[in-house]
Design an enzyme around this catalytic site. Structure first.
Site, PDB file in Angstrom:
ATOM      1  N   SER A  55       5.188   1.361   7.632  1.00  0.00           N
ATOM      2  CA  SER A  55       6.153   0.926   8.639  1.00  0.00           C
ATOM      3  C   SER A  55       7.566   1.268   8.185  1.00  0.00           C
ATOM      4  O   SER A  55       7.941   1.009   7.038  1.00  0.00           O
ATOM      5  CB  SER A  55       6.027  -0.583   8.897  1.00  0.00           C
ATOM      6  N   GLN A  73       6.925   3.231  -2.256  1.00  0.00           N
ATOM      7  CA  GLN A  73       5.565   3.356  -1.732  1.00  0.00           C
ATOM      8  C   GLN A  73       5.390   4.628  -0.899  1.00  0.00           C
ATOM      9  O   GLN A  73       4.373   5.321  -1.025  1.00  0.00           O
ATOM     10  CB  GLN A  73       5.214   2.131  -0.884  1.00  0.00           C
ATOM     11  N   ARG A  96       8.921  -5.416   9.673  1.00  0.00           N
ATOM     12  CA  ARG A  96       7.647  -5.987  10.121  1.00  0.00           C
ATOM     13  C   ARG A  96       7.672  -6.267  11.621  1.00  0.00           C
ATOM     14  O   ARG A  96       7.101  -7.240  12.114  1.00  0.00           O
ATOM     15  CB  ARG A  96       7.280  -7.253   9.328  1.00  0.00           C
ATOM     16  N   ASP A 128       4.768 -11.744  10.833  1.00  0.00           N
ATOM     17  CA  ASP A 128       4.550 -10.304  10.951  1.00  0.00           C
ATOM     18  C   ASP A 128       4.224  -9.967  12.399  1.00  0.00           C
ATOM     19  O   ASP A 128       3.226 -10.455  12.938  1.00  0.00           O
ATOM     20  CB  ASP A 128       3.403  -9.876  10.022  1.00  0.00           C
ATOM     21  N   ARG A 130       3.802  -6.800  13.485  1.00  0.00           N
ATOM     22  CA  ARG A 130       3.214  -5.467  13.578  1.00  0.00           C
ATOM     23  C   ARG A 130       1.806  -5.517  14.176  1.00  0.00           C
ATOM     24  O   ARG A 130       1.035  -6.429  13.910  1.00  0.00           O
ATOM     25  CB  ARG A 130       3.160  -4.808  12.197  1.00  0.00           C
ATOM     26  N   THR A 151      -3.048   1.021   0.501  1.00  0.00           N
ATOM     27  CA  THR A 151      -2.294  -0.176   0.874  1.00  0.00           C
ATOM     28  C   THR A 151      -2.581  -1.309  -0.103  1.00  0.00           C
ATOM     29  O   THR A 151      -3.638  -1.349  -0.741  1.00  0.00           O
ATOM     30  CB  THR A 151      -2.659  -0.643   2.296  1.00  0.00           C
TER      31      THR A 151
END
Length: 204
Positions: A55, A73, A96, A128, A130, A151
């Site tokens: 994201s 990341q 998020r 969150d 998302r 992840t």
């Protein structure tokens, strides 16, 4: 699998720092946002390519913010995929899902001692926002229903499996500890079960 199928609208090869990424744009995505898929190496020939669902984080990805580990990341994912092949799905879900301005408002609350989730709630948002249904659309358009997922977030794998995506393996990212993100990493681990090795964090 999906009530509305997405389609690839454009494919463009872009030279990157250590190689080439093939950028895919889409049409008919359910949230109408400009999400991207970036393919590396021979992912198309792989039965279950490595996939990172990332994201957008402007502060971390572009400005190398010390408050998170997002930039590290995404760069880790690109480096791995340039060697192994894979797909980076870059989602326009800043903060998020609450957006850039609200994320910065949350940062201001964190300066008063609230953690990342408490700050969202004080602003009237859930932990969150998302939703990964769009990931299912994108992978379907790329003709990939079986993946290895890069992840630390168990909810990400759970949502993708619920969409019918065969997640054959979940691979943890590295631990990118900085002076300003120790509390953030601890909170994600303790409150939402992110698989981050806390042993090193707690001794810092």
């Amino acid at each position: 699998m999906f009530s509305k199928k997405a389609q690839i609208r454009q494919i463009v090869q872009v030279p990157l720092k250590n190689g080439v990424g093939t950028f895919y744009t889409f049409k008919k995505l359910i949230d109408k946002k400009e999400h991207l898929a970036i393919g590396f190496g021979d992912w198309e020939r792989q039965d279950a390519p490595l996939v990172r669902v990332h994201s957008e984080c402007l502060t971390g990805d572009v400005f190398a913010s010390g408050k998170c580990d997002c930039g590290e990341q995404v760069q880790e994912a690109i480096s791995k995929m340039q060697i192994e092949g894979g797909i980076l799905l870059y989602l326009r879900q800043e903060g998020r899902g609450i957006g850039l301005y609200n994320k910065l408002d949350a940062y201001a609350l964190q300066m008063d001692g609230h953690d990342t989730y408490e700050s969202n709630r004080l602003l009237g948002f859930p932990d969150d926002l998302r939703n990964y249904a769009v990931v299912g659309q994108m992978l379907n358009a790329l003709n990939k229903n079986k993946i290895k997922l890069l992840t630390n977030n168990p909810d990400k794998a759970h949502q993708l499996k619920a969409l019918g995506i065969d997640v054959t393996e979940t691979i943890s990212t590295g631990v990118f500890l900085k002076a300003a993100n120790k509390g953030y990493l601890q909170t994600k681990t303790l409150k939402t079960g992110h698989r981050i090795n806390l042993e090193g964090l707690l001794s810092c």
